[in-house]
Design a protein around this motif. Structure first.
Motif, PDB file in Angstrom:
ATOM      1  N   PRO A  25       0.833  -1.207   0.000  1.00 35.61           N
ATOM      2  CA  PRO A  25       0.000   0.000   0.000  1.00 35.61           C
ATOM      3  C   PRO A  25       0.869   1.258   0.000  1.00 35.61           C
ATOM      4  O   PRO A  25       1.946   1.288   0.604  1.00 35.61           O
ATOM      5  N   VAL A  26       0.378   2.291  -0.664  1.00 33.40           N
ATOM      6  CA  VAL A  26       1.084   3.571  -0.757  1.00 33.40           C
ATOM      7  C   VAL A  26       0.083   4.688  -0.462  1.00 33.40           C
ATOM      8  O   VAL A  26      -1.126   4.429  -0.353  1.00 33.40           O
ATOM      9  N   PRO A  27       0.553   5.936  -0.333  1.00 31.01           N
ATOM     10  CA  PRO A  27      -0.377   7.035  -0.029  1.00 31.01           C
ATOM     11  C   PRO A  27      -1.469   7.204  -1.087  1.00 31.01           C
ATOM     12  O   PRO A  27      -1.435   6.609  -2.166  1.00 31.01           O
ATOM     13  N   ASN A  28      -2.432   8.045  -0.763  1.00 34.66           N
ATOM     14  CA  ASN A  28      -3.555   8.380  -1.642  1.00 34.66           C
ATOM     15  C   ASN A  28      -4.480   7.195  -1.885  1.00 34.66           C
ATOM     16  O   ASN A  28      -5.022   7.021  -2.981  1.00 34.66           O
ATOM     17  N   ASN A  29      -4.629   6.346  -0.865  1.00 37.06           N
ATOM     18  CA  ASN A  29      -5.633   5.290  -0.905  1.00 37.06           C
ATOM     19  C   ASN A  29      -5.445   4.344  -2.097  1.00 37.06           C
ATOM     20  O   ASN A  29      -6.374   4.088  -2.861  1.00 37.06           O
ATOM     21  N   GLN A  30      -4.242   3.845  -2.269  1.00 34.82           N
ATOM     22  CA  GLN A  30      -3.980   2.953  -3.384  1.00 34.82           C
ATOM     23  C   GLN A  30      -2.909   1.928  -3.024  1.00 34.82           C
ATOM     24  O   GLN A  30      -2.176   2.091  -2.041  1.00 34.82           O
ATOM     25  N   THR A  31      -2.848   0.888  -3.832  1.00 30.35           N
ATOM     26  CA  THR A  31      -1.822  -0.143  -3.703  1.00 30.35           C
ATOM     27  C   THR A  31      -0.977  -0.127  -4.966  1.00 30.35           C
ATOM     28  O   THR A  31      -1.517  -0.090  -6.078  1.00 30.35           O
ATOM     29  N   ALA A  32       0.338  -0.159  -4.802  1.00 31.03           N
ATOM     30  CA  ALA A  32       1.245  -0.089  -5.950  1.00 31.03           C
ATOM     31  C   ALA A  32       2.017  -1.390  -6.098  1.00 31.03           C
ATOM     32  O   ALA A  32       2.440  -1.999  -5.123  1.00 31.03           O
ATOM     33  N   SER A  33       2.186  -1.803  -7.347  1.00 34.51           N
ATOM     34  CA  SER A  33       3.023  -2.946  -7.695  1.00 34.51           C
ATOM     35  C   SER A  33       3.939  -2.501  -8.827  1.00 34.51           C
ATOM     36  O   SER A  33       3.460  -2.012  -9.856  1.00 34.51           O
ATOM     37  N   GLU A  34       5.251  -2.646  -8.645  1.00 34.36           N
ATOM     38  CA  GLU A  34       6.202  -2.160  -9.639  1.00 34.36           C
ATOM     39  C   GLU A  34       7.279  -3.211  -9.906  1.00 34.36           C
ATOM     40  O   GLU A  34       7.564  -4.052  -9.049  1.00 34.36           O
ATOM     41  N   GLU A  35       7.838  -3.106 -11.109  1.00 30.02           N
ATOM     42  CA  GLU A  35       8.914  -4.028 -11.490  1.00 30.02           C
ATOM     43  C   GLU A  35       9.998  -3.243 -12.217  1.00 30.02           C
ATOM     44  O   GLU A  35       9.706  -2.436 -13.108  1.00 30.02           O
ATOM     45  N   GLU A  36      11.229  -3.514 -11.838  1.00 27.89           N
ATOM     46  CA  GLU A  36      12.375  -2.851 -12.452  1.00 27.89           C
ATOM     47  C   GLU A  36      13.220  -3.878 -13.198  1.00 27.89           C
ATOM     48  O   GLU A  36      13.416  -4.996 -12.716  1.00 27.89           O
TER      49      GLU A  36
END
Length: 422
Positions: free
Chosen positions: A296-307
């Motif tokens: 979970p990250v700010p602004n009421n959302q969930t983030a998934s990232e790949e590098e």
């Protein structure tokens, strides 16, 4: 008597001045009724054909073929629609061609572009080539389309273009590549399942001189270099150490190369080798490492990232040559702005996903003898917002060039919650 008949026949072939004027007037009226115009350019009555014939200097006969009409049919017809929709190909003039700013050949089934097919389009700024069966583009394209600012094509075509086509466009200030990927879905990278390489763990520990507290070994056979294995070793400092080993006929490993700097790998982060052939030169190939994280990250959302990080083996060192984010998924909660005031909307009922996916393509052009790479990206959204199309959107591509030690790009997206520059 015979002389009299000859004189009568000659007289019957003559036209009175009134008849000549009448014929000219009819020709003018027919041309006006054709109504072929584009902005300030109007097709003259003499250009309009009737049943394949025209009247020139009072004589009737077959009109000579227009050079424009001899172009590849799909190209000719598309230009005609863009330049003067009501005109025949015989009516298209250089002035018409100069007015065309956008041209789409999408879905035409075009199999080849000939040199000269796009000549005269000196104001063309955007060209669409998706949905064709093109395998190459003419080397004359950059010179013919001197004003071109945006080219949309498929990844399979881009990967086959010769340097003579790509390089002039790469060097054009402000030029934008829009490349569509064949991927039907926008998902995180999934490594292919492979058999265990069958190397002895104790032999690897000895060859790599590992500390007793190391994490689980991740070993992959690197098919681009026979007899070479890549090894990832998590340590107790939230880092991943990278090694390359060579194996002899008895399956005994020996250290080939090592990364001088371990990879940052915080707790909860996943990693996977990406062994796609990242061609650097005609004889050198790199390998990839994918790092991913979700929370979970700010602004009421969930983030998934790949590098994606790409490495090469240079002497006895593993050197990183590229670092870029290739996947982002944001699960957002709450109603879209345009629906906030709609009756009966419960903010807790609204949830949608925004996804951004990228792939790296190797082009046929080079910088300092090293292949240029292109990052092809698209965006998808499930947002229930009538103001936005939820289908996939092609994003401007990023061109990576070799700087002497690594790949860099001026317009690569740096925004990321979890992955930072180092």
């Amino acid at each position: 008597m015979g002389q009299s008949k000859i004189e009568v026949r000659r007289m019957s072939m003559r036209r009175s001045p009134v008849a000549v004027v009448a014929l000219a007037l009819v020709g003018f009226l027919l041309g006006s009724l054709a109504g072929c115009k584009h902005d300030d350019v109007r097709c003259s009555g003499q250009d309009v054909q009737d049943s394949g014939t025209t009247v020139v200097s009072g004589q009737s006969g077959q009109a000579p073929a227009s050079p424009f009409c001899q172009r590849t049919p799909q190209v000719r017809d598309a230009i005609t629609r863009a330049a003067c929709p009501k005109c025949s190909c015989e009516s298209i003039t250089p002035d018409h061609l100069k007015l065309v700013r956008e041209l789409s050949l999408a879905g035409t089934g075009l199999t080849a572009l000939r040199s000269g097919d796009l000549s005269g389009l000196t104001s063309l700024e955007k060209l669409e080539l998706t949905g064709t069966r093109l395998e190459v583009l003419p080397e004359s394209l950059p010179a013919e389309l001197s004003a071109l600012k945006r080219l949309r094509l498929e990844l399979s075509l881009l990967s086959r273009l010769p340097e003579s086509v790509i390089q002039p466009l790469l060097d054009r200030p402000g030029f934008v590549w829009e490349v569509t990927s064949p991927a039907r879905t926008c998902d995180r990278y999934e490594p292919k399942a492979e058999k265990a390489p069958g190397l002895s763990t104790s032999a690897l520990e000895a060859a790599l001189q590992l500390a007793p507290t190391h994490g689980e070994l991740d070993v992959r056979a690197w098919k681009a270099r026979m007899g070479v294995y890549l090894v990832g070793v998590p340590n107790d400092s939230e880092q991943l150490e990278l090694f390359a080993v060579s194996v002899d006929a008895d399956k005994q490993p020996s250290l080939l190369a090592k990364a001088e700097q371990p990879i940052r790998l915080p707790e909860g982060y996943d990693h996977a080798f990406d062994l796609a052939p990242y061609r650097i030169t005609g004889t050198e190939v790199g390998f990839g490492l994918r790092l991913s994280h979700e929370e979970p990250v700010p602004n009421n959302q969930t983030a998934s990232e790949e590098e994606l990080q790409v490495f090469r083996i240079h002497g006895n060192k593993i050197e990183r040559v590229l670092k870029t984010v290739v996947y982002r998924k944001y699960i957002r909660h709450g109603p879209p702005t345009v629906l906030v005031n709609e009756e009966g909307v419960d903010p807790g009922d609204w949830q949608w996903e925004d996804r951004f996916c990228s792939v790296i393509a190797v082009t046929g052009s080079k910088t300092n003898g090293v292949f240029n790479w292109v990052k092809v990206s698209s965006a998808q959204s499930t947002k229930p917002d009538t103001a936005r199309d939820a289908s996939a959107e092609v994003l401007p591509s990023v061109v990576f060039r070799w700087t002497g030690a690594r790949y860099e790009a001026r317009n690569d997206e740096k925004e990321s919650y979890f992955f930072r520059e180092d």
